[in-house]
Design a protein around this motif. Structure first.
Motif, PDB file in Angstrom:
ATOM      1  N   ILE A  74       0.836  -1.207   0.000  1.00 21.25           N
ATOM      2  CA  ILE A  74       0.000   0.000   0.000  1.00 21.25           C
ATOM      3  C   ILE A  74       0.874   1.263   0.000  1.00 21.25           C
ATOM      4  CG2 ILE A  74      -1.651   1.363   1.353  1.00 21.25           C
ATOM      5  CD1 ILE A  74      -2.848  -1.339   2.304  1.00 21.25           C
ATOM      6  N   ALA A  75       1.919   1.250   0.817  1.00 19.87           N
ATOM      7  CA  ALA A  75       2.817   2.402   0.891  1.00 19.87           C
ATOM      8  C   ALA A  75       3.533   2.636  -0.442  1.00 19.87           C
ATOM      9  CB  ALA A  75       3.837   2.193   2.010  1.00 19.87           C
ATOM     10  N   LEU A  76       3.962   1.556  -1.082  1.00 17.20           N
ATOM     11  CA  LEU A  76       4.637   1.690  -2.377  1.00 17.20           C
ATOM     12  C   LEU A  76       3.677   2.167  -3.457  1.00 17.20           C
ATOM     13  CD1 LEU A  76       6.958  -1.463  -2.418  1.00 17.20           C
ATOM     14  CD2 LEU A  76       7.632   0.924  -2.092  1.00 17.20           C
ATOM     15  N   ASP A  77       2.445   1.695  -3.387  1.00 15.72           N
ATOM     16  CA  ASP A  77       1.445   2.143  -4.351  1.00 15.72           C
ATOM     17  C   ASP A  77       1.189   3.637  -4.213  1.00 15.72           C
ATOM     18  OD1 ASP A  77      -0.484   1.585  -6.446  1.00 15.72           O
ATOM     19  OD2 ASP A  77      -2.026   1.963  -4.935  1.00 15.72           O
ATOM     20  N   GLN A  78       1.119   4.097  -2.968  1.00 16.05           N
ATOM     21  CA  GLN A  78       0.919   5.534  -2.732  1.00 16.05           C
ATOM     22  C   GLN A  78       2.128   6.350  -3.201  1.00 16.05           C
ATOM     23  OE1 GLN A  78       0.121   5.475   1.492  1.00 16.05           O
ATOM     24  NE2 GLN A  78      -2.101   5.237   1.195  1.00 16.05           N
ATOM     25  N   ALA A  79       3.288   5.691  -3.200  1.00 15.54           N
ATOM     26  CA  ALA A  79       4.508   6.364  -3.667  1.00 15.54           C
ATOM     27  C   ALA A  79       4.694   6.224  -5.170  1.00 15.54           C
ATOM     28  CB  ALA A  79       5.723   5.788  -2.934  1.00 15.54           C
ATOM     29  N   GLY A  80       3.793   5.489  -5.816  1.00 17.60           N
ATOM     30  CA  GLY A  80       3.830   5.393  -7.271  1.00 17.60           C
ATOM     31  C   GLY A  80       4.420   4.131  -7.848  1.00 17.60           C
ATOM     32  N   ILE A  81       4.534   3.053  -7.028  1.00 23.25           N
ATOM     33  CA  ILE A  81       5.087   1.792  -7.521  1.00 23.25           C
ATOM     34  C   ILE A  81       4.090   0.661  -7.291  1.00 23.25           C
ATOM     35  CG2 ILE A  81       6.958   0.105  -7.342  1.00 23.25           C
ATOM     36  CD1 ILE A  81       8.757   2.287  -6.343  1.00 23.25           C
ATOM     37  N   ALA A  82       3.781  -0.079  -8.347  1.00 23.07           N
ATOM     38  CA  ALA A  82       2.843  -1.201  -8.245  1.00 23.07           C
ATOM     39  C   ALA A  82       3.614  -2.504  -8.160  1.00 23.07           C
ATOM     40  CB  ALA A  82       1.921  -1.223  -9.459  1.00 23.07           C
ATOM     41  N   VAL A  83       3.499  -3.196  -6.998  1.00 21.38           N
ATOM     42  CA  VAL A  83       4.054  -4.536  -6.807  1.00 21.38           C
ATOM     43  C   VAL A  83       2.936  -5.390  -6.212  1.00 21.38           C
ATOM     44  CG1 VAL A  83       6.387  -3.624  -6.443  1.00 21.38           C
ATOM     45  CG2 VAL A  83       4.916  -4.056  -4.465  1.00 21.38           C
ATOM     46  N   SER A  84       3.229  -6.655  -5.936  1.00 19.45           N
ATOM     47  CA  SER A  84       2.165  -7.514  -5.402  1.00 19.45           C
ATOM     48  C   SER A  84       2.675  -8.413  -4.288  1.00 19.45           C
ATOM     49  CB  SER A  84       1.575  -8.379  -6.529  1.00 19.45           C
ATOM     50  OG  SER A  84       2.495  -9.387  -6.890  1.00 19.45           O
ATOM     51  N   THR A  91       7.560 -19.590   7.205  1.00 20.68           N
ATOM     52  CA  THR A  91       6.560 -19.571   8.255  1.00 20.68           C
ATOM     53  C   THR A  91       5.434 -18.622   7.865  1.00 20.68           C
ATOM     54  OG1 THR A  91       7.581 -17.711   9.410  1.00 20.68           O
ATOM     55  CG2 THR A  91       8.371 -19.932   9.978  1.00 20.68           C
ATOM     56  N   SER A  92       4.344 -18.661   8.604  1.00 18.03           N
ATOM     57  CA  SER A  92       3.223 -17.776   8.323  1.00 18.03           C
ATOM     58  C   SER A  92       3.653 -16.313   8.403  1.00 18.03           C
ATOM     59  CB  SER A  92       2.084 -18.041   9.318  1.00 18.03           C
ATOM     60  OG  SER A  92       1.005 -17.170   9.093  1.00 18.03           O
ATOM     61  N   LYS A  93       4.489 -15.991   9.383  1.00 17.73           N
ATOM     62  CA  LYS A  93       5.000 -14.626   9.553  1.00 17.73           C
ATOM     63  C   LYS A  93       5.859 -14.216   8.358  1.00 17.73           C
ATOM     64  CE  LYS A  93       7.658 -11.744  12.815  1.00 17.73           C
ATOM     65  NZ  LYS A  93       8.738 -11.349  11.887  1.00 17.73           N
ATOM     66  N   GLN A  94       6.726 -15.105   7.919  1.00 18.19           N
ATOM     67  CA  GLN A  94       7.611 -14.798   6.787  1.00 18.19           C
ATOM     68  C   GLN A  94       6.829 -14.620   5.488  1.00 18.19           C
ATOM     69  OE1 GLN A  94      10.159 -18.228   7.197  1.00 18.19           O
ATOM     70  NE2 GLN A  94      11.782 -17.058   8.214  1.00 18.19           N
ATOM     71  N   MET A  95       5.762 -15.391   5.331  1.00 20.99           N
ATOM     72  CA  MET A  95       4.918 -15.250   4.141  1.00 20.99           C
ATOM     73  C   MET A  95       4.295 -13.864   4.084  1.00 20.99           C
ATOM     74  SD  MET A  95       2.907 -18.845   3.651  1.00 20.99           S
ATOM     75  CE  MET A  95       2.977 -19.669   5.216  1.00 20.99           C
ATOM     76  N   LYS A  96       3.910 -13.352   5.248  1.00 20.18           N
ATOM     77  CA  LYS A  96       3.262 -12.048   5.320  1.00 20.18           C
ATOM     78  C   LYS A  96       4.256 -10.898   5.251  1.00 20.18           C
ATOM     79  CE  LYS A  96      -0.673 -13.860   7.914  1.00 20.18           C
ATOM     80  NZ  LYS A  96      -1.379 -13.901   9.212  1.00 20.18           N
ATOM     81  N   GLU A  97       5.537 -11.234   5.117  1.00 16.76           N
ATOM     82  CA  GLU A  97       6.576 -10.213   4.963  1.00 16.76           C
ATOM     83  C   GLU A  97       7.134 -10.205   3.537  1.00 16.76           C
ATOM     84  OE1 GLU A  97       8.376 -10.561   9.550  1.00 16.76           O
ATOM     85  OE2 GLU A  97       9.299 -11.682   7.891  1.00 16.76           O
ATOM     86  N   SER A  98       6.531 -10.988   2.658  1.00 18.50           N
ATOM     87  CA  SER A  98       7.076 -11.183   1.311  1.00 18.50           C
ATOM     88  C   SER A  98       6.297 -10.428   0.243  1.00 18.50           C
ATOM     89  CB  SER A  98       7.084 -12.672   0.971  1.00 18.50           C
ATOM     90  OG  SER A  98       7.883 -13.396   1.885  1.00 18.50           O
ATOM     91  N   ILE A  99       7.034  -9.858  -0.714  1.00 15.93           N
ATOM     92  CA  ILE A  99       6.415  -9.194  -1.856  1.00 15.93           C
ATOM     93  C   ILE A  99       7.028  -9.738  -3.152  1.00 15.93           C
ATOM     94  CG2 ILE A  99       5.980  -7.073  -0.567  1.00 15.93           C
ATOM     95  CD1 ILE A  99       8.274  -5.770  -2.226  1.00 15.93           C
ATOM     96  N   ARG A 100       6.278  -9.612  -4.232  1.00 16.54           N
ATOM     97  CA  ARG A 100       6.768 -10.029  -5.545  1.00 16.54           C
ATOM     98  C   ARG A 100       6.916  -8.801  -6.441  1.00 16.54           C
ATOM     99  NH1 ARG A 100       2.825 -13.326  -9.430  1.00 16.54           N
ATOM    100  NH2 ARG A 100       1.944 -11.228  -9.586  1.00 16.54           N
ATOM    101  N   ILE A 101       8.082  -8.676  -7.057  1.00 18.59           N
ATOM    102  CA  ILE A 101       8.354  -7.637  -8.041  1.00 18.59           C
ATOM    103  C   ILE A 101       8.647  -8.326  -9.364  1.00 18.59           C
ATOM    104  CG2 ILE A 101       9.952  -5.812  -8.754  1.00 18.59           C
ATOM    105  CD1 ILE A 101      10.380  -5.150  -5.807  1.00 18.59           C
TER     106      ILE A 101
END
Length: 398
Positions: free
Chosen positions: A329-339, A361-371
């Protein structure tokens, strides 16, 4: 004067791609000038069927296969459903058996996993091969799980989340030997399928080279339109339709053909084959520069999956202590689209089955992004993206 929208950087090419100008040009006449129904016998219909034939012939030539082995569908998801359900439906009739065994992996796309779950509920058996920390299967695991009633092996060529490239050709060679022995022993052939949706832009995808019987591809991941997919079906592969109607597509996919989208996808496939080497080298260089610029200022960042056996456009990474939803969300507001991963399940923010399979782990999954980068990504965008990502992460971590 540039607007805010003009300055946005799109880095989600594994989610979808913009339609190429040449592709759009190929499509436009079939919306309002050459708009006939391909099933009509008058000149308008003949014009439409000619366009479909031309598109099919173009893809067949690129795939080095027969014209009749290319089937057009509404999406890669439909292609995968047709491949799985259509094969089982046909083999139940051909082999006079009600229960079969299928081998796949734990990191397949949902459009393979969900139909397989349906088959399990119907009493069929499915083996989901595990993967290592890089997302790769072991061919020895595949071989030892083959049973007498195995009829299908379906393995994605390049993963849509972490970009891992599986050894499809090596598996194909193994299956050739196994099927030869099975034939000698009176056992049915094991058919081999791969999903090349993410791979087609970057990897060799000719069916004979890969030694596959079934191959899925899609329009919108290769700068073609959404809502169109394809399935290569090797001659002699038993397949029954799962959609009933007017028996279009050699009786395998009923429904009025989407002529502009078919023409567009064929052009997109042509461009993918033509520009594969050039674009792969260009994108790989940009991706590696982005990775180096990010890791330089984020020492604790971790790459998910293999760095070597990986698509050139993919980075899937995790930032310890930072929620991926917050970062996206923060990157999108800054003008970058990732997922966060697969576009097919991102809306639900569900935990990634792919990241779970490689041991996160579940925590690590929720810390991951794809570019994921594309052919339209520029050096200037990568430089700016690295600066914005590093600045944004620093704001949250520190």
């Amino acid at each position: 004067m540039k607007t805010k929208t003009d300055k946005k950087i799109y880095l989600d090419y594994a989610g979808t791609t913009p339609v190429d100008k040449e592709v759009l040009r190929e499509m436009l006449p079939y919306f309002n000038k050459k708009f006939g129904n391909a099933s009509s016998i008058h000149s308008f219909g003949q014009e439409a069927i000619a366009a479909i034939d031309k598109a099919r012939e173009k893809i067949a030539k690129l795939f080095n296969c027969d014209f009749s082995e290319i089937i057009f569908t509404g999406s890669a998801t439909e292609s995968n459903n047709l491949m799985i359900k259509g094969l089982v439906k046909s083999q139940i009739s051909n082999l006079k058996s009600q229960k079969f065994h299928i081998i796949s992996t734990k990191t397949e796309h949902e459009s393979v996993l969900e139909p397989l779950k349906e088959l399990e509920r119907a009493g069929h058996k499915v083996t989901y091969l595990p993967v290592d920390k890089d997302g790769l299967i072991k061919i020895s695991d595949l071989e030892k799980n083959i049973k007498d009633n195995t009829i299908l092996i379906s393995i994605i060529y390049a993963n849509n989340e972490i970009g891992t490239i599986q050894p499809i050709k090596e598996i194909g060679k193994l299956l050739e030997k196994i099927n030869k022995k099975r034939q000698e022993n009176g056992l049915s052939k094991i058919y081999f399928h791969t999903d090349t949706v993410q791979a087609l832009n970057y990897l060799e995808c000719r069916p004979d080279w890969l030694k596959v019987d079934l191959l899925t591809f899609s329009g919108h991941k290769i700068y073609g339109p959404k809502g169109i997919g394809g399935l290569y079906v090797r001659k002699g592969t038993p397949l029954s339709a799962i959609i009933s109607g007017g028996s279009q597509e050699f009786g395998l996919r009923s429904g009025t053909e989407n002529v502009p989208y078919i023409a567009g996808m064929a052009k997109a496939v042509e461009l993918a084959f033509k520009n594969r080497e050039k674009h792969s080298k260009y994108i790989l260089d940009l991706r590696n520069k982005l990775w180096k610029n990010i890791i330089k200022y984020n020492k604790d960042i971790k790459l998910n999956g293999s760095f070597g056996s990986r698509l050139p456009n993919n980075l899937n990474m995790r930032f310890a202590g930072l929620s991926n939803e917050t970062l996206i969300i923060a990157l999108d507001q800054a003008g970058i689209a990732v997922s966060a991963g697969s576009a097919c399940s991102s809306r639900a923010l569900a935990a990634s089955h792919v990241l779970k399979a490689i041991g996160l782990t579940s925590k690590q999954m929720k810390e991951s992004i794809r570019i994921t980068l594309g052919k339209n990504t520029t050096k200037e965008e990568i430089k700016r993206a690295a600066e914005i990502i590093n600045k944004t992460v620093k704001q949250f971590i520190n």
